[in-house]
Scaffold this motif. Structure first.
Motif, PDB file in Angstrom:
ATOM      1  N   CYS A 485       0.815  -1.220   0.000  1.00  0.00           N
ATOM      2  CA  CYS A 485       0.000   0.000   0.000  1.00  0.00           C
ATOM      3  C   CYS A 485       0.848   1.268   0.000  1.00  0.00           C
ATOM      4  CB  CYS A 485      -0.933   0.004   1.204  1.00  0.00           C
ATOM      5  SG  CYS A 485      -2.092  -1.380   1.227  1.00  0.00           S
ATOM      6  N   ASP A 486       2.147   1.120  -0.141  1.00  0.00           N
ATOM      7  CA  ASP A 486       3.058   2.260  -0.101  1.00  0.00           C
ATOM      8  C   ASP A 486       2.911   3.093  -1.373  1.00  0.00           C
ATOM      9  OD1 ASP A 486       5.091   4.054   0.200  1.00  0.00           O
ATOM     10  OD2 ASP A 486       6.670   2.564   0.532  1.00  0.00           O
ATOM     11  N   LEU A 487       2.644   4.368  -1.231  1.00  0.00           N
ATOM     12  CA  LEU A 487       2.470   5.243  -2.388  1.00  0.00           C
ATOM     13  C   LEU A 487       3.797   5.620  -3.041  1.00  0.00           C
ATOM     14  CD1 LEU A 487      -0.389   7.777  -1.558  1.00  0.00           C
ATOM     15  CD2 LEU A 487      -0.268   6.167  -3.446  1.00  0.00           C
ATOM     16  N   LYS A 488       4.898   5.335  -2.377  1.00  0.00           N
ATOM     17  CA  LYS A 488       6.198   5.725  -2.912  1.00  0.00           C
ATOM     18  C   LYS A 488       6.992   4.543  -3.444  1.00  0.00           C
ATOM     19  CE  LYS A 488       6.581   9.664   0.256  1.00  0.00           C
ATOM     20  NZ  LYS A 488       7.386  10.286   1.342  1.00  0.00           N
ATOM     21  N   GLY A 489       6.453   3.367  -3.339  1.00  0.00           N
ATOM     22  CA  GLY A 489       7.194   2.177  -3.754  1.00  0.00           C
ATOM     23  C   GLY A 489       6.726   1.624  -5.082  1.00  0.00           C
ATOM     24  N   ASN A 490       7.219   0.439  -5.407  1.00  0.00           N
ATOM     25  CA  ASN A 490       6.818  -0.258  -6.627  1.00  0.00           C
ATOM     26  C   ASN A 490       5.510  -0.995  -6.357  1.00  0.00           C
ATOM     27  OD1 ASN A 490       6.675  -1.606  -9.067  1.00  0.00           O
ATOM     28  ND2 ASN A 490       8.294  -3.072  -8.583  1.00  0.00           N
ATOM     29  N   THR A 491       4.422  -0.234  -6.350  1.00  0.00           N
ATOM     30  CA  THR A 491       3.116  -0.772  -5.964  1.00  0.00           C
ATOM     31  C   THR A 491       2.032  -0.357  -6.952  1.00  0.00           C
ATOM     32  OG1 THR A 491       2.517   1.171  -4.624  1.00  0.00           O
ATOM     33  CG2 THR A 491       3.764  -0.598  -3.522  1.00  0.00           C
ATOM     34  N   GLY A 492       0.926  -1.091  -6.910  1.00  0.00           N
ATOM     35  CA  GLY A 492      -0.221  -0.732  -7.729  1.00  0.00           C
ATOM     36  C   GLY A 492      -0.785   0.620  -7.343  1.00  0.00           C
ATOM     37  N   SER A 493      -0.721   0.961  -6.064  1.00  0.00           N
ATOM     38  CA  SER A 493      -1.221   2.259  -5.597  1.00  0.00           C
ATOM     39  C   SER A 493      -0.431   3.392  -6.245  1.00  0.00           C
ATOM     40  CB  SER A 493      -1.107   2.349  -4.080  1.00  0.00           C
ATOM     41  OG  SER A 493      -1.820   1.316  -3.449  1.00  0.00           O
ATOM     42  N   TYR A 494       0.867   3.211  -6.343  1.00  0.00           N
ATOM     43  CA  TYR A 494       1.727   4.228  -6.953  1.00  0.00           C
ATOM     44  C   TYR A 494       1.414   4.375  -8.439  1.00  0.00           C
ATOM     45  CZ  TYR A 494       5.978   6.511  -8.677  1.00  0.00           C
ATOM     46  OH  TYR A 494       6.864   7.364  -9.289  1.00  0.00           O
ATOM     47  N   ILE A 495       1.208   3.253  -9.116  1.00  0.00           N
ATOM     48  CA  ILE A 495       0.879   3.297 -10.551  1.00  0.00           C
ATOM     49  C   ILE A 495      -0.467   3.997 -10.749  1.00  0.00           C
ATOM     50  CG2 ILE A 495       0.534   1.934 -12.639  1.00  0.00           C
ATOM     51  CD1 ILE A 495       3.376   1.708 -11.450  1.00  0.00           C
ATOM     52  N   LEU A 496      -1.449   3.663  -9.921  1.00  0.00           N
ATOM     53  CA  LEU A 496      -2.765   4.294 -10.016  1.00  0.00           C
ATOM     54  C   LEU A 496      -2.694   5.791  -9.721  1.00  0.00           C
ATOM     55  CD1 LEU A 496      -5.293   1.796  -8.378  1.00  0.00           C
ATOM     56  CD2 LEU A 496      -5.289   2.595 -10.739  1.00  0.00           C
ATOM     57  N   TYR A 497      -1.905   6.144  -8.730  1.00  0.00           N
ATOM     58  CA  TYR A 497      -1.744   7.558  -8.359  1.00  0.00           C
ATOM     59  C   TYR A 497      -1.184   8.350  -9.548  1.00  0.00           C
ATOM     60  CZ  TYR A 497      -0.208  11.685  -5.757  1.00  0.00           C
ATOM     61  OH  TYR A 497      -0.019  12.970  -5.317  1.00  0.00           O
ATOM     62  N   THR A 498      -0.211   7.766 -10.242  1.00  0.00           N
ATOM     63  CA  THR A 498       0.379   8.429 -11.400  1.00  0.00           C
ATOM     64  C   THR A 498      -0.622   8.529 -12.536  1.00  0.00           C
ATOM     65  OG1 THR A 498       2.517   7.488 -10.747  1.00  0.00           O
ATOM     66  CG2 THR A 498       2.361   8.428 -12.949  1.00  0.00           C
ATOM     67  N   TYR A 499      -1.403   7.472 -12.733  1.00  0.00           N
ATOM     68  CA  TYR A 499      -2.450   7.477 -13.762  1.00  0.00           C
ATOM     69  C   TYR A 499      -3.449   8.603 -13.488  1.00  0.00           C
ATOM     70  CZ  TYR A 499      -6.454   5.807 -16.509  1.00  0.00           C
ATOM     71  OH  TYR A 499      -7.508   5.714 -17.383  1.00  0.00           O
ATOM     72  N   ALA A 500      -3.878   8.730 -12.226  1.00  0.00           N
ATOM     73  CA  ALA A 500      -4.821   9.789 -11.850  1.00  0.00           C
ATOM     74  C   ALA A 500      -4.193  11.165 -12.054  1.00  0.00           C
ATOM     75  CB  ALA A 500      -5.254   9.616 -10.399  1.00  0.00           C
ATOM     76  N   ARG A 501      -2.905  11.274 -11.781  1.00  0.00           N
ATOM     77  CA  ARG A 501      -2.204  12.554 -11.993  1.00  0.00           C
ATOM     78  C   ARG A 501      -2.194  12.922 -13.472  1.00  0.00           C
ATOM     79  NH1 ARG A 501       3.586  13.543  -9.280  1.00  0.00           N
ATOM     80  NH2 ARG A 501       2.284  14.686  -7.784  1.00  0.00           N
TER      81      ARG A 501
END
Length: 607
Positions: A485-501
């Motif tokens: 669930c780390d937003l700064k790591g190699n995670t799905g959450s990080y990929i989704l956050y970038t997509y939303a950005r």
């Protein structure tokens, strides 16, 4: 663009020979768009200085409008830089899916015959899916999606073992009223609580063991109350499993039930075929006397039928694969009604659905590492039987175990021994994590980062998929809830956050006229992003060649890192380079969207 051909010409003109040209993608733009160690490869053979060899090759490199320069760096690498205008135009082509398909199919080295059957998931009909099943499911589903995107005919098969000992154990539990099912709101909830209990009771009570065996014999007679009960149990459990699969965006094309394999006498028909083959024989002496054997190339002959007449696991699997490849009669089919109102074909001896097994030329089995040897034996057996084409188009995609980290067990309240660094999922040890509970725990954890998000369920599913796909399939995974669930790591959450950005940036743009933008000068961050964009086709190609969705996940991580670095250091809206930077954003956004489709990830426009 054909850099390999230019290098071949330069090598020949320089008077050298080389077996294979290896082109690498440097991690940083300052090392070029491509790099090759070929001078060092040649130097090793002819015992000369690799720097001298590299300089000669670069001097003889033909002029091409898409190469801006080539330089030599110690200890002998040749770094090649693409012309930025060419690279930019190349990146713009990835806005067209047809271009992506055609380019990937040109690049792939693995030739897979069209008509691909992908069998995956394999959940025992006695319990819910757990996190280990999810890994199998997500790998298989991503392969089907990739093949279909490339225009191939691919079919997802779900094989249900509805006549195994697990089902007879649950049938016994029903008959003795263990854990009254009326107290549960689902068949799976009852099965999860009941199966381990009844299994323990059977081990401790010989009478119950005898009763279970009696029930199993009645079941496979397919004309008894025991069979009716077992069929009702397995069908309702399967419906609930498929209901869950639909919620995580996984679909199948048809279902084959093991009971129908028995009713349809698939093994008996396969046995008749085997008897006609000279490689199949009955041993008349030695410790294998009375067994039917198969002569195997370069290894010991294999037992296919035991001396008591019962086929081995390999024997049954050979029969199933002969059916897959169309060598045995097909089943009758009926409609399998899912709880969400959809339906798919399911084998049924009394079915009259107008459905036929598709033409299959390639079989892909997604099965764990522990089944590597049996899978290889089945593959070799097909060759021994003279089916070289089946042998060549039989693919086992193996994958490692999923363990839990101690930190995850602490968060989930699961037991483990002090000093354990990875905890095996085990019902007996009390460390089972069902797929449903896994996603719920992820939602709860993600709520800490996104307390107001209406998309928590979608974020959790994507986080789970990415976490289970990002590791090479053949490696084990130690799943850590915090890290996932780390937003700064190699995670799905990080990929989704970038997509939303990216989506937010594009929404702010007043129009999309930037799509025709030509290149201006690029800063370091734009250049790095452009280089990573142009690695996309290679990532899909490697995914295809190696059956590794992890390669696409790794690419997405790098693309998002490059985009966020670009975003943080380059003003977009309102800058004089706005159109150019919007186009880089649009291309990156489209790549993420397509990658989400290939991996089965949910898109979230706002976190």
């Amino acid at each position: 663009m054909n850099i390999e051909k230019l290098l071949e010409q330069a090598i020949s003109k320089s008077g050298y020979t080389n077996e294979k040209i290896v082109l690498q993608k440097p991690k940083h733009e300052k090392f070029g768009d491509y790099s090759t160690p070929l001078a060092m490869q040649i130097a090793k053979k002819i015992q000369k200085n690799p720097m001298e060899i590299a300089n000669v090759i670069v001097k003889n490199l033909p002029i091409a409008d898409y190469i801006s320069k080539a330089e030599v760096v110690a200890p002998g690498f040749i770094n090649i830089y693409l012309d930025k205008s060419f690279a930019f135009n190349l990146a713009k082509k990835t806005l067209d899916k047809k271009y992506i398909k055609s380019e990937v199919l040109k690049r792939v080295s693995l030739q897979i015959k069209d008509g691909i059957l992908v069998e995956h998931t394999h959940v025992n009909p006695s319990k819910s899916m757990h996190i280990g099943h999810l890994r199998n499911t997500f790998i298989g589903d991503s392969l089907v999606r990739l093949y279909r995107f490339l225009g191939l005919n691919a079919y997802a098969l779900y094989y249900q073992n509805d006549v195994g000992m697990q089902v007879s154990a649950l049938s016994l539990a029903k008959q003795i009223n263990l854990n009254e099912s009326k107290n549960y709101d689902s068949y799976l909830g009852w099965a999860d609580d009941t199966y381990s209990k009844i299994s323990t009771m059977i081990k401790q009570d010989p009478e119950l063991e005898a009763k279970r065996e009696e029930i199993h014999k009645e079941m496979i007679g397919f004309d008894s109350k025991s069979w009716d009960l077992a069929l009702n149990l397995s069908t309702n459990i399967l419906k609930e499993i498929f209901d869950y699969l639909a919620k995580i965006n996984v679909e199948f094309d048809f279902i084959i039930k093991e009971s129908d394999v028995l009713i349809n006498q698939v093994w008996e028909k396969a046995f008749d075929l085997l008897l006609k083959n000279s490689s199949f024989y009955k041993a008349d002496s030695g410790d294998k006397k009375g067994c039917y054997m198969l002569k195997m190339p370069n290894q010991d002959d294999k037992i296919i039928v035991r001396s008591n007449g019962v086929p081995t696991y390999v024997g049954n699997d050979i029969a199933l694969h002969l059916w897959k490849y169309g060598q045995l009669d097909d089943f009758n089919y009926a409609r399998f009604e899912n709880l969400n109102g959809t339906n798919i074909p399911v084998s049924d001896p009394n079915g009259n659905l107008d459905y036929q097994r598709p033409q299959i030329n390639t079989v892909v089995n997604v099965v764990g590492n522990e089944q590597s040897y049996p899978q290889e034996v089945v593959k070799q057996s097909l060759k021994a039987l003279g089916h070289t084409d089946f042998y060549e188009n039989f693919i086992h995609v193996n994958y490692g175990f999923v363990y839990l980290s101690p930190r995850s067990c602490d968060l989930l309240g699961l037991p483990y021994n002090e000093g354990d660094t990875q905890i095996k999922i085990s019902g007996r040890a009390g460390t089972v994590l069902t797929a449903h509970d896994f996603i719920l725990h992820l939602e709860k954890k993600l709520h800490e980062n996104f307390p107001d998000s209406p998309e928590l369920s979608n974020i959790a599913v994507t986080t789970a998929k990415y976490e289970l796909l990002k590791i090479d399939t053949f490696k084990d995974i130690v799943f850590d809830l915090e890290r996932a669930c780390d937003l700064k790591g190699n995670t799905g959450s990080y990929i989704l956050y970038t997509y939303a950005r990216m989506n937010a940036v594009l929404q702010k743009a007043e129009n999309d006229s930037f799509s025709e933008q030509d290149i201006a000068n690029l800063n370091e961050f734009e250049s790095n992003l452009l280089t990573e964009i142009n690695n996309f086709l290679d990532a899909i190609t490697k995914f295809y060649n190696n059956f590794t969705p992890s390669t696409l996940c790794s690419y997405l991580q790098n693309l998002c890192l490059m985009y966020n670095s670009f975003y943080s250091n380059s003003k977009i809206i309102g800058a004089k380079e706005e159109n150019q930077r919007l186009l880089l954003t649009k291309i990156s956004f489209n790549i993420l969207e397509l990658s989400f489709e290939l991996l089965g990830l949910n898109k979230v426009n706002k976190m």
